[in-house]
Design an enzyme around this catalytic site. Structure first.
Site, PDB file in Angstrom:
ATOM      1  N   ARG A  33      10.006  -4.425   1.138  1.00 35.56           N
ATOM      2  CA  ARG A  33      10.736  -3.177   1.349  1.00 35.56           C
ATOM      3  C   ARG A  33      11.941  -3.007   0.429  1.00 35.56           C
ATOM      4  NH1 ARG A  33      11.109  -4.173   7.602  1.00 35.56           N
ATOM      5  NH2 ARG A  33      10.954  -6.271   6.733  1.00 35.56           N
ATOM      6  N   THR A  65       0.852  -1.188   0.000  1.00 35.21           N
ATOM      7  CA  THR A  65       0.000   0.000   0.000  1.00 35.21           C
ATOM      8  C   THR A  65       0.887   1.237   0.000  1.00 35.21           C
ATOM      9  OG1 THR A  65      -1.816  -1.122   1.089  1.00 35.21           O
ATOM     10  CG2 THR A  65      -1.659   1.252   1.454  1.00 35.21           C
ATOM     11  N   HIS A 120      -6.715 -10.795  -0.476  1.00 35.46           N
ATOM     12  CA  HIS A 120      -5.958 -10.449   0.737  1.00 35.46           C
ATOM     13  C   HIS A 120      -6.644 -11.087   1.938  1.00 35.46           C
ATOM     14  CE1 HIS A 120      -3.286  -8.669   3.429  1.00 35.46           C
ATOM     15  NE2 HIS A 120      -3.337  -7.404   3.080  1.00 35.46           N
ATOM     16  N   ARG A 144      -3.432 -14.517  -0.150  1.00 41.83           N
ATOM     17  CA  ARG A 144      -2.394 -14.247   0.855  1.00 41.83           C
ATOM     18  C   ARG A 144      -2.973 -14.524   2.233  1.00 41.83           C
ATOM     19  NH1 ARG A 144       1.744  -9.235   2.123  1.00 41.83           N
ATOM     20  NH2 ARG A 144       3.555 -10.559   1.836  1.00 41.83           N
ATOM     21  N   GLN A 159      -3.859  -7.223  -5.947  1.00 42.81           N
ATOM     22  CA  GLN A 159      -4.297  -7.695  -4.626  1.00 42.81           C
ATOM     23  C   GLN A 159      -5.638  -7.051  -4.279  1.00 42.81           C
ATOM     24  OE1 GLN A 159      -2.670  -6.541  -0.686  1.00 42.81           O
ATOM     25  NE2 GLN A 159      -2.285  -8.718  -0.375  1.00 42.81           N
ATOM     26  N   ASN A 199      -3.245 -10.221   7.462  1.00 45.76           N
ATOM     27  CA  ASN A 199      -2.978  -8.909   8.082  1.00 45.76           C
ATOM     28  C   ASN A 199      -4.188  -8.179   8.655  1.00 45.76           C
ATOM     29  OD1 ASN A 199      -0.501  -9.592   7.109  1.00 45.76           O
ATOM     30  ND2 ASN A 199      -0.335  -7.953   5.609  1.00 45.76           N
ATOM     31  N   ASN A 207      -2.992  -5.538  13.176  1.00 43.84           N
ATOM     32  CA  ASN A 207      -4.366  -5.035  13.205  1.00 43.84           C
ATOM     33  C   ASN A 207      -5.235  -5.746  14.247  1.00 43.84           C
ATOM     34  OD1 ASN A 207      -4.324  -2.854  11.391  1.00 43.84           O
ATOM     35  ND2 ASN A 207      -4.445  -4.227   9.625  1.00 43.84           N
TER      36      ASN A 207
HETATM   37  C1  LIG Z   1       4.865   0.248   2.752  1.00 40.38           C
HETATM   38  C2  LIG Z   1       4.281  -1.132   2.943  1.00 40.38           C
HETATM   39  C3  LIG Z   1       2.984  -1.373   2.546  1.00 40.38           C
HETATM   40  C4  LIG Z   1       2.436  -2.671   2.647  1.00 40.38           C
HETATM   41  N1  LIG Z   1       1.184  -2.898   2.168  1.00 40.38           N
HETATM   42  C5  LIG Z   1       0.714  -4.173   2.082  1.00 40.38           C
HETATM   43  C6  LIG Z   1      -0.489  -4.465   1.384  1.00 40.38           C
HETATM   44  O1  LIG Z   1      -1.155  -3.597   0.786  1.00 40.38           O
HETATM   45  N2  LIG Z   1      -0.893  -5.754   1.343  1.00 40.38           N
HETATM   46  C7  LIG Z   1      -0.181  -6.758   1.954  1.00 40.38           C
HETATM   47  O2  LIG Z   1      -0.583  -7.925   1.882  1.00 40.38           O
HETATM   48  N3  LIG Z   1       0.968  -6.495   2.619  1.00 40.38           N
HETATM   49  C8  LIG Z   1       1.436  -5.246   2.670  1.00 40.38           C
HETATM   50  N4  LIG Z   1       2.656  -5.001   3.268  1.00 40.38           N
HETATM   51  C9  LIG Z   1       3.447  -6.121   3.807  1.00 40.38           C
HETATM   52  C10 LIG Z   1       4.476  -6.584   2.766  1.00 40.38           C
HETATM   53  O3  LIG Z   1       3.832  -7.124   1.617  1.00 40.38           O
HETATM   54  C11 LIG Z   1       5.441  -7.652   3.333  1.00 40.38           C
HETATM   55  O4  LIG Z   1       4.697  -8.767   3.755  1.00 40.38           O
HETATM   56  C12 LIG Z   1       6.297  -7.132   4.494  1.00 40.38           C
HETATM   57  O5  LIG Z   1       6.811  -5.846   4.211  1.00 40.38           O
HETATM   58  C13 LIG Z   1       7.463  -8.076   4.811  1.00 40.38           C
HETATM   59  O6  LIG Z   1       8.260  -8.254   3.679  1.00 40.38           O
HETATM   60  P1  LIG Z   1       9.720  -7.556   3.566  1.00 40.38           P
HETATM   61  O7  LIG Z   1      10.493  -8.008   4.760  1.00 40.38           O
HETATM   62  O8  LIG Z   1      10.293  -8.082   2.268  1.00 40.38           O
HETATM   63  O9  LIG Z   1       9.522  -6.071   3.571  1.00 40.38           O
HETATM   64  C14 LIG Z   1       3.213  -3.713   3.204  1.00 40.38           C
HETATM   65  C15 LIG Z   1       4.508  -3.448   3.641  1.00 40.38           C
HETATM   66  C16 LIG Z   1       5.058  -2.188   3.506  1.00 40.38           C
HETATM   67  C17 LIG Z   1       6.485  -1.948   3.934  1.00 40.38           C
END
Ligand SMILES: Cc1cc2nc3c(=O)[nH]c(=O)nc-3n(C[C@H](O)[C@H](O)[C@H](O)COP(=O)(O)O)c2cc1C
Length: 379
Positions: free
Chosen positions: A338, A45, A195, A247, A118, A198, A255
């Site tokens: 990230r 997001t 989705h 997912r 998603q 989370n 949350n």
């Molecule tokens: C800025 C940001 C926005 C995210 N938005 C979503 C989202 O819209 N849907 C989702 O399933 N996970 C979302 N996540 C979680 C990520 O998809 C991911 O599971 C999480 O960052 C861990 O992965 P990483 O260690 O590679 O960052 C978001 C994470 C970040 C950092």
């Protein structure tokens, strides 16, 4: 494969660095789709969809990342009621379909990434100030999530109290998911990801702490799973099983979703039901790298055993760990968030071992190009 694994475990450095043989960067398939590599851009997001409509700026951001094997978009609402956060996109209006078409066209022009949208219905993780007029904060039960949410109009506000959905509203929400999926395909997507992680609506139905219903959508796991399984079935009917992934976040607490005793048993049941339903992939979240409880290895192994199609793992991956988990056959694809946010050319960087840009946490959710489309690529 066993030979690869044996070689990998005898070496201190990732196997591919010494041999140039990489699973992460080799082609694979996802149902009928060919993926140019096994690196998936995780859904993120980013709150740049002014008026909830995707735009040219978003098209540029995704096109910069077209060297991924698969791009999963940011959470996109199937309904006005699901737009809990400020400036998130939808997939329910003609303007949104046209906006998403800009994105898929730009990605196709820039590279070979396949794209899934998603579908995120925020449910009770919402505030009325973020919703268009006439939309409502809904959930399985009238139980508010502890926590606050940002609104453009008034800053931080407590999560709203949702209205417990009637059976008619549940039916309508499922149809909204199906129509949003048709719209995604019309906009040029290869498929959609539900989705179910989370703490959003699908997980709110599945977890016993947010779902206190006493009808056939609440109570025992067979009932709490009804919403997700009926949604999956409706979306599969709408666009086909090869185009539908999901997912999930077993042991996730984000949350206001506390863990509970039967968690592993409940998710094992869900894995087998989703296998029977025919979804193309399951994408597991492990947010231990962000301070959440670790997902037990036994849970991941159960998903691997019970679910017969593609398994995606995510959370805290670097290239070496990605290669190692692929070589160990723990999963088929690796999703990264990230590092993809901060490195549009993550594939090239991880292939060459080049240094990574660090993500700027302050601009994750702010409107505009800063911290969005201005991360530098390698020269
Ligand atoms: C800025 C940001 C926005 C995210 N938005 C979503 C989202 O819209 N849907 C989702 O399933 N996970 C979302 N996540 C979680 C990520 O998809 C991911 O599971 C999480 O960052 C861990 O992965 P990483 O260690 O590679 O960052 C978001 C994470 C970040 C950092």
């Amino acid at each position: 494969m066993n030979r690869l694994l044996g070689l990998y475990t005898k070496r201190s450095r990732p196997f591919f660095l010494e041999s140039n043989v990489s699973l992460l960067f080799s082609k694979t398939t996802l149902g009928p789709l060919v993926l140019q590599n096994r690196l998936v851009m995780s859904p993120m997001t980013r709150n740049r969809a002014i008026g909830n409509v995707p735009n040219e700026l978003m098209a540029r951001y995704y096109a910069q990342r077209a060297s991924a094997g698969l791009i999963i978009t940011e959470g996109t609402s199937p309904s006005p009621n699901g737009l809990g956060y400020a400036r998130i996109p939808g997939s329910f209006s003609a303007a949104q379909v046209a906006g998403w078409r800009l994105v898929t066209d730009a990605v196709r022009a820039a590279g070979d990434a396949r794209m899934f949208m998603q579908l995120m219905h925020c449910g009770r993780i919402a505030h009325p100030l973020n919703l268009p007029s006439g939309a409502r904060v809904l959930g399985p039960s009238a139980v508010a999530a502890v926590g606050e949410m940002y609104t453009d109009a008034e800053g931080m506000k407590p999560n709203a109290m949702p209205a417990a959905m009637t059976e008619a509203e549940i039916k309508a929400a499922i149809e909204e998911f199906a129509q949003a999926a048709r719209n995604a395909v019309a906009a040029g997507f290869d498929g959609v990801e539900l989705h179910g992680a989370n703490g959003y609506l699908i997980e709110q139905f599945f977890r016993p702490t947010s779902n206190l219903r006493t009808d056939r959508y609440g109570g025992p796991v067979e009932n709490r799973a009804r919403f997700v399984l009926e949604t999956a079935a409706a979306v599969i009917k709408a666009i086909g099983e090869d185009k539908v992934g999901i997912r999930l976040s077993p042991f996730g607490v984000f949350n206001d979703m506390p863990t509970y005793d039967a968690m592993e048993a409940d998710y094992t049941y869900l894995a087998s039901q989703l296998n029977a339903a025919g979804v193309a992939y399951i994408h597991l979240v492990d947010h231990s790298s962000m301070g959440a409880p670790t997902v037990p290895e036994s849970m991941k192994a159960t998903f691997r055993n019970v679910f017969k199609r593609t398994l995606i793992l995510s959370g805290g991956y670097d290239a070496a760990r990605a290669e190692s988990d692929l070589a160990a056959r723990k999963c088929d694809l690796i999703a990264v968030a990230r590092m993809f946010l901060a490195n549009p050319d993550l594939v090239a960087r991880w292939k060459s071992g080049a240094a990574e840009n660090a993500p700027d946490y302050d601009t994750f959710y702010t409107p505009g190009p800063k911290g969005y489309t201005d991360y530098p690529a390698l020269a």
